[in-house]
Design a protein around this motif. Structure first.
Motif, PDB file in Angstrom:
ATOM      1  N   ALA A  11      18.614 101.761  40.455  1.00  0.00           N
ATOM      2  CA  ALA A  11      17.355 101.262  41.074  1.00  0.00           C
ATOM      3  C   ALA A  11      16.065 102.058  41.804  1.00  0.00           C
ATOM      4  CB  ALA A  11      18.267 101.007  42.358  1.00  0.00           C
ATOM      5  N   LEU A  12      16.638 103.372  42.508  1.00  0.00           N
ATOM      6  CA  LEU A  12      15.417 103.801  42.895  1.00  0.00           C
ATOM      7  C   LEU A  12      15.019 104.672  41.834  1.00  0.00           C
ATOM      8  CD1 LEU A  12      14.644 105.763  45.133  1.00  0.00           C
ATOM      9  CD2 LEU A  12      15.927 107.870  44.488  1.00  0.00           C
ATOM     10  N   ALA A  14      14.114 102.669  39.436  1.00  0.00           N
ATOM     11  CA  ALA A  14      12.848 101.329  38.792  1.00  0.00           C
ATOM     12  C   ALA A  14      11.296 101.570  40.190  1.00  0.00           C
ATOM     13  CB  ALA A  14      14.026  99.735  38.598  1.00  0.00           C
ATOM     14  N   LYS A  15      12.260 101.829  41.115  1.00  0.00           N
ATOM     15  CA  LYS A  15      11.332 101.736  42.583  1.00  0.00           C
ATOM     16  C   LYS A  15      10.647 102.445  42.435  1.00  0.00           C
ATOM     17  CE  LYS A  15      11.198 100.550  47.708  1.00  0.00           C
ATOM     18  NZ  LYS A  15      11.798 100.710  48.721  1.00  0.00           N
ATOM     19  N   THR A  16      10.580 103.933  42.120  1.00  0.00           N
ATOM     20  CA  THR A  16       9.358 104.993  41.481  1.00  0.00           C
ATOM     21  C   THR A  16       8.550 104.595  40.654  1.00  0.00           C
ATOM     22  OG1 THR A  16      10.707 106.571  42.495  1.00  0.00           O
ATOM     23  CG2 THR A  16       8.809 107.017  41.351  1.00  0.00           C
ATOM     24  N   ALA A  18       8.111 101.025  39.816  1.00  0.00           N
ATOM     25  CA  ALA A  18       6.736 100.039  40.371  1.00  0.00           C
ATOM     26  C   ALA A  18       6.008 100.752  40.604  1.00  0.00           C
ATOM     27  CB  ALA A  18       8.069  99.413  41.247  1.00  0.00           C
ATOM     28  N   GLN A  19       5.597 102.011  41.488  1.00  0.00           N
ATOM     29  CA  GLN A  19       5.102 102.215  42.416  1.00  0.00           C
ATOM     30  C   GLN A  19       3.754 103.382  41.549  1.00  0.00           C
ATOM     31  OE1 GLN A  19       5.310 100.634  45.341  1.00  0.00           O
ATOM     32  NE2 GLN A  19       7.235 100.862  44.622  1.00  0.00           N
TER      33      GLN A  19
END
Length: 355
Positions: A11-12, A14-16, A18-19
């Motif tokens: 999850a972490l 994937a969020k990175t 995404a940025q």
């Protein structure tokens, strides 16, 4: 090749990622500016200790503000590293500066695709090359290749030839194995392949089959190279079923041509070729299939370039998955004599005969 059946991120992560996607246009232009302003070249010549922002500014002629704001983003993009208040070129920065493939891809994206990609959603919804209006007023890019803005034209042809030219030596040996006397080069583009053929064998005659606009460019190149007597031409639109194709060739050649069309258009073209060709003639198709690549970078490049076809070229073509393409070939009435992968920079050569 990547296993696309699995999600590679937690999850972490994937969020990175995404940025990174959200700011990827800014990262792209950072890399381009670092290269084009000479900042990477200055760092490339420096010692392994690197240079301060002031030193880079003095040597590149870019303001210290410009150096710092670009290189600080370069740190985030891993283009450079940081060593005791000095910037050091990283491996990524080195390849941005020196790698021919990276240069061809970067310039093609910047000069041909970048503004047009703002129209990608529109292109998908309409099934038309909606982004082409950023370059000119043509139904597809192929009618306008010879009239593109100069920078875009140079980057387009540099991109096209970078990938095709490296395959020539092996391909010539294969195609001339049976000593063909007459070759039809469908989609001959600038005439490079045709000129390679007549230079390789002084007995062969080649006919370029392409749109009138492209024929004009190709034949000028042919004349300039001194091959005017041995390279002929047949202007036509391969999508117009009412136009007959010439006959009599021993070899029908299509290099990075059929990826310019939709599946039904490919089927129609191949059926017309089959109808016009001699029973003992060979068809050679040189293509790039995204699922036949050795490296992930190549797969990414091809899938990205497919969206150039969507948004700029004609709205309905792409680099295909090999199984989808081979299904069309068989449906058109051909047997595959031989398939050779990993030619040059990832090309596949298909040798076909009539069923």
């Amino acid at each position: 090749m990547t296993d696309y059946s699995k999600d590679p991120f937690n999850a972490l992560e994937a969020k990175t990622e995404a940025q990174k996607l959200a700011f990827s246009p800014i990262t792209f232009h950072t890399a381009r500016s670092l290269r084009d302003l000479g900042i990477l070249a200055v760092l490339d010549k420096a010692s392994l200790d690197g240079l301060s922002a002031q030193q880079i500014s003095e040597q590149s002629g870019v303001s210290e503000y410009g150096v710092k704001v670009l290189l600080d983003m370069g740190l985030s993009a891993h283009i450079v590293t940081w060593n005791n208040s000095k910037y050091v070129i990283a491996k990524l920065g080195y390849f941005l500066l020196h790698d021919g493939m990276t240069r061809a891809n970067l310039d093609f994206t910047a000069d041909v695709c970048y503004a047009a990609m703002m129209h990608l959603t529109e292109a998908i919804e309409e099934g038309t090359p909606a982004g082409l209006k950023e370059l000119g007023d043509w139904p597809t890019i192929y009618e306008g290749l010879s009239r593109l803005p100069e920078k875009a034209k140079n980057s387009w042809f540099a991109f096209d030839h970078f990938y095709s030219d490296r395959s020539f030596p092996l391909l010539l040996e294969k195609v001339f194995e049976h000593k063909p006397k007459r070759i039809f080069d469908i989609g001959g583009n600038t005439g490079k392949w045709s000129m390679q053929c007549v230079n390789y064998d002084d007995q062969v005659e080649v006919t370029i089959i392409d749109l009138p606009q492209q024929i004009e460019v190709a034949m000028k190149n042919v004349a300039d190279a001194g091959f005017a007597g041995r390279v002929k031409n047949h202007p036509t639109n391969m999508l117009d079923k009412t136009l007959e194709l010439p006959s009599g060739a021993d070899v029908w050649w299509m290099s990075q041509f059929l990826d310019c069309f939709s599946p039904m258009e490919i089927l129609s073209i191949l059926q017309r070729v089959r109808k016009a060709m001699k029973a003992d003639a060979k068809v050679y198709i040189l293509e790039l299939f995204w699922d036949a690549q050795k490296y992930n970078a190549a797969t990414l490049s091809l899938n990205a370039t497919s969206l150039y076809f969507t948004c700029l070229a004609n709205g309905n073509s792409r680099f295909y998955r090999s199984s989808d393409f081979l299904e069309i070939v068989e449906q058109a009435g051909f047997n595959i004599i031989e398939r050779t992968d990993n030619i040059g920079l990832g090309h596949t050569l298909l040798e076909l005969e009539v069923k």
